[in-house]
Scaffold this active site. Structure first.
Site, PDB file in Angstrom:
ATOM      1  N   GLY A  48       0.763  -1.239   0.000  1.00  0.00           N
ATOM      2  CA  GLY A  48       0.000   0.000   0.000  1.00  0.00           C
ATOM      3  C   GLY A  48       0.790   1.284   0.000  1.00  0.00           C
ATOM      4  CG  ASP A 103      -1.145   1.460   3.234  1.00  0.00           C
ATOM      5  OD1 ASP A 103      -0.812   1.090   4.393  1.00  0.00           O
ATOM      6  OD2 ASP A 103      -1.827   0.739   2.486  1.00  0.00           O
ATOM      7  CG  ASP A 106      -6.395  -0.191  10.275  1.00  0.00           C
ATOM      8  OD1 ASP A 106      -5.561  -0.949  10.801  1.00  0.00           O
ATOM      9  OD2 ASP A 106      -6.924  -0.454   9.196  1.00  0.00           O
ATOM     10  CG  PHE A 155     -12.806  -0.401   3.172  1.00  0.00           C
ATOM     11  CD1 PHE A 155     -11.879  -1.205   3.814  1.00  0.00           C
ATOM     12  CD2 PHE A 155     -12.865  -0.438   1.782  1.00  0.00           C
ATOM     13  CE1 PHE A 155     -11.025  -2.036   3.094  1.00  0.00           C
ATOM     14  CE2 PHE A 155     -12.015  -1.258   1.057  1.00  0.00           C
ATOM     15  CZ  PHE A 155     -11.094  -2.057   1.717  1.00  0.00           C
ATOM     16  CG  ASP A 162      -5.725  -3.625  -1.647  1.00  0.00           C
ATOM     17  OD1 ASP A 162      -6.030  -4.806  -1.858  1.00  0.00           O
ATOM     18  OD2 ASP A 162      -5.180  -3.247  -0.580  1.00  0.00           O
TER      19      ASP A 162
END
Length: 178
Positions: A48, A103, A106, A155, A162
């Site tokens: 990512g 990237d 979370d 999301f 992706d």
């Protein structure tokens, strides 16, 4: 409103190219200032981070190196809760100043695993630069030093992120449409 369809999901525009570029310039300036006179190693977390790492490196004006590791913790749209190191480091990190380039942060499981690995490798210092941070989902005590953008626990795809391997090539960031 701009939308894209990826596989079976529809996503709407969340952040455009200009917003992304501005946020990356801001953290690059901070890194340039913080590491003046040093030669850090940027450690990109694939897959990512590739667009973020490339754009960040273009704005970093330090003597530096970049290397990559590949880890995985997602299947589809959900974290598996496990982090699997797929490709390891190819150089000694003893005494190095390392900046992890992510990237998205979370839950923090991936960061925790990488930081533990780097501590064992004898790094001089470890900092984290991420394109996106989800403060609502982050549940670790490890500081995230350079954050391009904070986002809600939603999301997103595009700009390297992706959905089941698709959407990484989008120049903008899109959020799942309700």
């Amino acid at each position: 409103m701009k939308e894209v369809k990826i596989l079976d999901k529809t996503f709407r525009l969340y952040k455009n190219e200009e917003e992304i570029a501005t946020s990356i310039s801001t953290i690059a300036n901070s890194i340039n200032s913080d590491y003046e006179g040093k030669s850090p190693l940027f450690l990109g977390v694939l897959n990512g981070c590739f667009l973020f790492a490339a754009d960040l490196m273009k704005k970093v004006n330090l003597s530096c190196e970049i290397s990559f590791v590949k880890v995985a913790s997602y299947k589809g749209m959900k974290s598996t809760g496990e982090v699997n190191q797929l490709i390891g480091l190819d150089r000694s990190l003893e005494g190095r100043d390392v900046i992890i380039v992510e990237d998205i942060v979370d839950t923090g499981n991936t960061i925790e695993t990488i930081v533990d690995l780097l501590k064992k490798a004898g790094c001089n210092s470890i900092k984290i630069a991420t394109f996106l941070l989800k403060p609502e989902a982050y549940n670790k005590d490890i500081p995230v030093d350079y954050v391009a953008m904070e986002i809600p626990n939603a999301f997103v795809v595009g700009y390297g992120l992706d959905y089941d391997g698709f959407g990484r090539n989008l120049n903008e960031l899109f959020v799942l449409k309700d």
